[in-house]
Motif scaffolding. Sequence first.
Motif, PDB file in Angstrom:
ATOM      1  N   ARG A 100       0.876  -1.171   0.000  1.00  0.00           N
ATOM      2  CA  ARG A 100       0.000   0.000   0.000  1.00  0.00           C
ATOM      3  C   ARG A 100       0.911   1.218   0.000  1.00  0.00           C
ATOM      4  O   ARG A 100       1.874   1.266   0.741  1.00  0.00           O
ATOM      5  N   GLU A 101       0.589   2.183  -0.843  1.00  0.00           N
ATOM      6  CA  GLU A 101       1.417   3.382  -0.967  1.00  0.00           C
ATOM      7  C   GLU A 101       0.565   4.635  -0.811  1.00  0.00           C
ATOM      8  O   GLU A 101      -0.615   4.635  -1.170  1.00  0.00           O
ATOM      9  N   ILE A 102       1.193   5.682  -0.310  1.00  0.00           N
ATOM     10  CA  ILE A 102       0.554   6.988  -0.192  1.00  0.00           C
ATOM     11  C   ILE A 102       1.217   7.923  -1.191  1.00  0.00           C
ATOM     12  O   ILE A 102       2.437   8.046  -1.214  1.00  0.00           O
ATOM     13  N   THR A 103       0.401   8.571  -2.002  1.00  0.00           N
ATOM     14  CA  THR A 103       0.899   9.597  -2.915  1.00  0.00           C
ATOM     15  C   THR A 103       0.326  10.923  -2.449  1.00  0.00           C
ATOM     16  O   THR A 103      -0.884  11.060  -2.275  1.00  0.00           O
ATOM     17  N   SER A 104       1.205  11.882  -2.218  1.00  0.00           N
ATOM     18  CA  SER A 104       0.775  13.209  -1.781  1.00  0.00           C
ATOM     19  C   SER A 104       0.846  14.155  -2.966  1.00  0.00           C
ATOM     20  O   SER A 104       1.823  14.147  -3.721  1.00  0.00           O
ATOM     21  N   VAL A 105      -0.210  14.970  -3.123  1.00  0.00           N
ATOM     22  CA  VAL A 105      -0.328  15.804  -4.318  1.00  0.00           C
ATOM     23  C   VAL A 105      -0.639  17.254  -3.951  1.00  0.00           C
ATOM     24  O   VAL A 105      -1.598  17.537  -3.243  1.00  0.00           O
ATOM     25  N   ASN A 106       0.200  18.138  -4.426  1.00  0.00           N
ATOM     26  CA  ASN A 106      -0.020  19.578  -4.458  1.00  0.00           C
ATOM     27  C   ASN A 106       0.788  20.026  -5.663  1.00  0.00           C
ATOM     28  O   ASN A 106       1.938  20.438  -5.532  1.00  0.00           O
ATOM     29  N   PRO A 107       0.203  19.902  -6.870  1.00  0.00           N
ATOM     30  CA  PRO A 107       0.964  20.063  -8.100  1.00  0.00           C
ATOM     31  C   PRO A 107       1.737  21.380  -8.206  1.00  0.00           C
ATOM     32  O   PRO A 107       2.827  21.407  -8.750  1.00  0.00           O
ATOM     33  N   SER A 108       1.194  22.444  -7.661  1.00  0.00           N
ATOM     34  CA  SER A 108       1.885  23.727  -7.784  1.00  0.00           C
ATOM     35  C   SER A 108       2.877  23.966  -6.660  1.00  0.00           C
ATOM     36  O   SER A 108       3.741  24.831  -6.773  1.00  0.00           O
ATOM     37  N   GLY A 109       2.760  23.225  -5.575  1.00  0.00           N
ATOM     38  CA  GLY A 109       3.683  23.380  -4.465  1.00  0.00           C
ATOM     39  C   GLY A 109       3.463  24.631  -3.636  1.00  0.00           C
ATOM     40  O   GLY A 109       4.293  24.976  -2.803  1.00  0.00           O
ATOM     41  N   PHE A 110       2.371  25.316  -3.864  1.00  0.00           N
ATOM     42  CA  PHE A 110       2.102  26.542  -3.111  1.00  0.00           C
ATOM     43  C   PHE A 110       1.621  26.201  -1.707  1.00  0.00           C
ATOM     44  O   PHE A 110       0.750  25.352  -1.531  1.00  0.00           O
ATOM     45  N   PRO A 111       2.148  26.888  -0.694  1.00  0.00           N
ATOM     46  CA  PRO A 111       1.757  26.565   0.683  1.00  0.00           C
ATOM     47  C   PRO A 111       0.310  26.899   1.025  1.00  0.00           C
ATOM     48  O   PRO A 111      -0.236  26.334   1.956  1.00  0.00           O
ATOM     49  N   ASP A 112      -0.324  27.788   0.281  1.00  0.00           N
ATOM     50  CA  ASP A 112      -1.706  28.152   0.583  1.00  0.00           C
ATOM     51  C   ASP A 112      -2.723  27.214  -0.052  1.00  0.00           C
ATOM     52  O   ASP A 112      -3.919  27.357   0.191  1.00  0.00           O
ATOM     53  N   LEU A 113      -2.260  26.278  -0.883  1.00  0.00           N
ATOM     54  CA  LEU A 113      -3.166  25.323  -1.515  1.00  0.00           C
ATOM     55  C   LEU A 113      -3.151  24.012  -0.728  1.00  0.00           C
ATOM     56  O   LEU A 113      -2.149  23.664  -0.106  1.00  0.00           O
ATOM     57  N   PRO A 114      -4.265  23.290  -0.743  1.00  0.00           N
ATOM     58  CA  PRO A 114      -4.319  22.057   0.050  1.00  0.00           C
ATOM     59  C   PRO A 114      -3.393  20.970  -0.487  1.00  0.00           C
ATOM     60  O   PRO A 114      -3.096  20.915  -1.680  1.00  0.00           O
TER      61      PRO A 114
END
Length: 165
Positions: free
Chosen positions: A36-50
């Motif tokens: 089982r793997e976890i992939t974390s996504v915030n494509p823009s890398g902006f701190p104000d985005l989830p």
Amino acid sequence: MNKKCFQFDMNKCVGCHACVVACSIENKTLPQIQWREITSVNPSGFPDLPLFHFSLACNHCLDAPCMQNCPALAYTRDTITGAVIHHAEKCIGCKYCTWACPYDAPKFNPKTRIIEKCTFCNHRIADSLKPACANLCPVGALDFIDMPDNLENENIPGFSDSGIR
């Protein structure tokens, strides 16, 4: 057969990796091989985005590409749970199943030179328990439920239509 499935709520997942740890401990996998793997996504890398986390293991597909493409016939389906089970004693280590699975579920173990994958924790299900990953999720993001009748032939939002049920 009472079909079961994992249910995952991305809005609840905090990325704690408890499901990954539970799976690894329950199945005694090597640290570098995670079923089982976890992939974390915030494509823009902006701190104000989830930041979203996605927990994924074998989907135990109804028409499993790993099972259909294994030349050694090392896969079977458990008639009670519907789990796609890999039989290590039949595996020749060719990796065809890893190429066929779009979810990267079968994992090649370089130490044993054979494939390993999620078993749906069939041994736990036999005792009326949830799989270890779903049982240990502290926020209820991952669960193990009876498959809704309408889910079997329906596209799931967020997943591209791969033609796999």
